[in-house]
Design a protein around this motif. Structure first.
Motif, PDB file in Angstrom:
ATOM      1  N   GLN A   1     -16.828  12.068  31.088  1.00 39.97           N
ATOM      2  CA  GLN A   1     -17.126  13.027  30.034  1.00 39.97           C
ATOM      3  C   GLN A   1     -17.166  12.371  28.648  1.00 39.97           C
ATOM      4  N   MET A   2     -16.781  11.101  28.563  1.00 34.44           N
ATOM      5  CA  MET A   2     -16.732  10.389  27.282  1.00 34.44           C
ATOM      6  C   MET A   2     -18.092   9.766  26.975  1.00 34.44           C
ATOM      7  N   THR A   3     -18.304   9.415  25.679  1.00 32.70           N
ATOM      8  CA  THR A   3     -19.561   8.782  25.271  1.00 32.70           C
ATOM      9  C   THR A   3     -19.355   7.379  24.727  1.00 32.70           C
ATOM     10  N   SER A   4     -18.082   6.958  24.545  1.00 37.13           N
ATOM     11  CA  SER A   4     -17.821   5.596  24.059  1.00 37.13           C
ATOM     12  C   SER A   4     -16.375   5.216  24.359  1.00 37.13           C
ATOM     13  N   CYS A   5     -16.082   3.922  24.212  1.00 31.88           N
ATOM     14  CA  CYS A   5     -14.712   3.433  24.399  1.00 31.88           C
ATOM     15  C   CYS A   5     -13.795   4.001  23.321  1.00 31.88           C
ATOM     16  N   ALA A   6     -14.301   4.085  22.081  1.00 29.80           N
ATOM     17  CA  ALA A   6     -13.488   4.608  20.976  1.00 29.80           C
ATOM     18  C   ALA A   6     -13.101   6.065  21.245  1.00 29.80           C
TER      19      ALA A   6
ATOM     20  N   LYS B   1     -10.428   6.127  24.003  1.00 25.94           N
ATOM     21  CA  LYS B   1      -9.115   5.714  23.464  1.00 25.94           C
ATOM     22  C   LYS B   1      -8.484   6.839  22.648  1.00 25.94           C
ATOM     23  N   ASN B   2      -9.283   7.499  21.819  1.00 25.07           N
ATOM     24  CA  ASN B   2      -8.759   8.595  21.005  1.00 25.07           C
ATOM     25  C   ASN B   2      -8.258   9.734  21.895  1.00 25.07           C
ATOM     26  N   PHE B   3      -9.046  10.111  22.911  1.00 21.96           N
ATOM     27  CA  PHE B   3      -8.633  11.187  23.810  1.00 21.96           C
ATOM     28  C   PHE B   3      -7.354  10.821  24.562  1.00 21.96           C
ATOM     29  N   LEU B   4      -7.257   9.583  25.037  1.00 21.07           N
ATOM     30  CA  LEU B   4      -6.067   9.150  25.762  1.00 21.07           C
ATOM     31  C   LEU B   4      -4.840   9.213  24.871  1.00 21.07           C
TER      32      LEU B   4
ATOM     33  N   GLY C   1      -6.167   4.932  34.872  1.00 14.61           N
ATOM     34  CA  GLY C   1      -5.757   4.889  36.272  1.00 14.61           C
ATOM     35  C   GLY C   1      -4.646   3.909  36.560  1.00 14.61           C
ATOM     36  N   ASP C   2      -4.627   2.759  35.896  1.00 16.14           N
ATOM     37  CA  ASP C   2      -3.601   1.755  36.187  1.00 16.14           C
ATOM     38  C   ASP C   2      -2.423   1.801  35.218  1.00 16.14           C
ATOM     39  N   GLY C   3      -2.445   2.715  34.249  1.00 17.67           N
ATOM     40  CA  GLY C   3      -1.316   2.922  33.355  1.00 17.67           C
ATOM     41  C   GLY C   3      -1.077   1.806  32.343  1.00 17.67           C
ATOM     42  N   ASP C   4      -2.100   1.040  32.009  1.00 19.74           N
ATOM     43  CA  ASP C   4      -1.911  -0.070  31.063  1.00 19.74           C
ATOM     44  C   ASP C   4      -2.246   0.324  29.626  1.00 19.74           C
TER      45      ASP C   4
ATOM     46  N   CYS D   1     -10.706   4.043  30.721  1.00 17.84           N
ATOM     47  CA  CYS D   1     -12.082   3.881  31.184  1.00 17.84           C
ATOM     48  C   CYS D   1     -12.507   2.421  31.290  1.00 17.84           C
ATOM     49  N   GLU D   2     -11.682   1.617  31.931  1.00 17.99           N
ATOM     50  CA  GLU D   2     -11.946   0.181  32.009  1.00 17.99           C
ATOM     51  C   GLU D   2     -13.209  -0.133  32.807  1.00 17.99           C
TER      52      GLU D   2
END
Length: 181
Positions: free
Chosen positions: A147-152, A155-158, A168-171, A175-176
Motif C-alpha cells: 500500500q506504500m509508494t516509497s521507502c520514506a 518508514k514514516n508509517f512504521l 517482517g524481520d523486526g530490524d 519493506c526491505e
C-alpha cells in the motif's frame, strides 16, 4: 374443624386476592382469602356458590377457610396467572430493554461503519523541523508494504502509525523487499 356452611361470594378483589362471602344463613359478610380456595381451580368470581368452614383469624374476626366449590373435592397444583398490572410492568421492561439494545446496535454499526479516523502525529517542534518528510505523510489506515509508494512513506508509517505490518524481520527497516532494499 368447624361446621361447614354455604354461601355466595358477594365481593372479590382479584388484584389483592381476597373478598367477602354472604352466608346462606346470617347477615354478616365473612372475609375469605384466595389461599382458602382449592389450588389450581378457576379464579374466584362474584356470585359463585361455595361451601366453607369458619375460623377466628389473627385479629379475632371470623374468616372462611377450606373453601369448596360444587363438584370439586380435591386440591390441585397452583396455577398462577399474572394480573394486568404485572403484565404491563413486564411488557414495559421488555420493550425498554429492546429499545436499549436497538440503540446500542445502531451506535455500534455507525461507529464500525464510519471511515477510519486519521491519526494525528504530535512530535516535538525540533524533530518536525528536522524531517520535513513526516509532514507530508498521514496515518490513513494503510498497514502493508503493497500500500506504500516509497521507502520514506513506509518508514514514516512504521514509525508513527499503529498496527503496521511492514517489518517482517523486526530490524526496524520496513519493506526491505519492495521499497527499502
Amino acid at each position: 374443624m368447624g361446621l361447614r356452611t354455604h354461601g355466595t361470594l358477594s365481593k372479590w378483589n382479584d388484584d389483592r386476592g381476597f373478598g367477602f362471602i354472604s352466608p346462606a344463613q346470617g347477615t354478616v359478610e365473612i372475609f375469605v382469602h384466595v389461599s382458602s380456595f382449592p389450588l389450581g381451580g378457576p379464579r374466584p368470581s362474584v356470585g359463585e356458590l361455595i361451601s366453607f368452614e369458619t375460623q377466628a383469624g389473627p385479629d379475632g374476626k371470623v374468616r372462611a377457610i377450606r373453601v369448596m366449590r360444587p363438584g370439586s373435592a380435591t386440591r390441585r397444583a397452583p396455577r398462577h396467572r399474572p394480573t394486568p398490572a404485572r403484565l404491563r410492568i413486564s411488557l414495559t421492561g421488555v420493550l425498554t430493554a429492546a429499545a436499549i439494545v436497538a440503540i446500542a446496535m445502531y451506535g455500534y454499526r455507525e461507529f464500525i461503519g464510519s471511515s477510519p479516523v486519521e491519526s494525528v502525529v504530535v512530535e516535538p517542534a525540533a524533530r518536525v523541523a528536522a524531517s520535513p518528510a513526516v509532514a507530508e505523510f498521514k496515518c490513513d489506515g494503510r498497514t502493508m508494504c503493497s500500500q506504500m509508494t516509497s521507502c520514506a512513506e513506509a518508514k514514516n508509517f512504521l514509525q508513527h502509525c499503529p498496527n503496521t505490518q511492514m517489518d517482517g524481520d523486526g530490524d526496524g527497516q520496513p519493506c526491505e523487499r519492495q521499497w527499502c532494499n
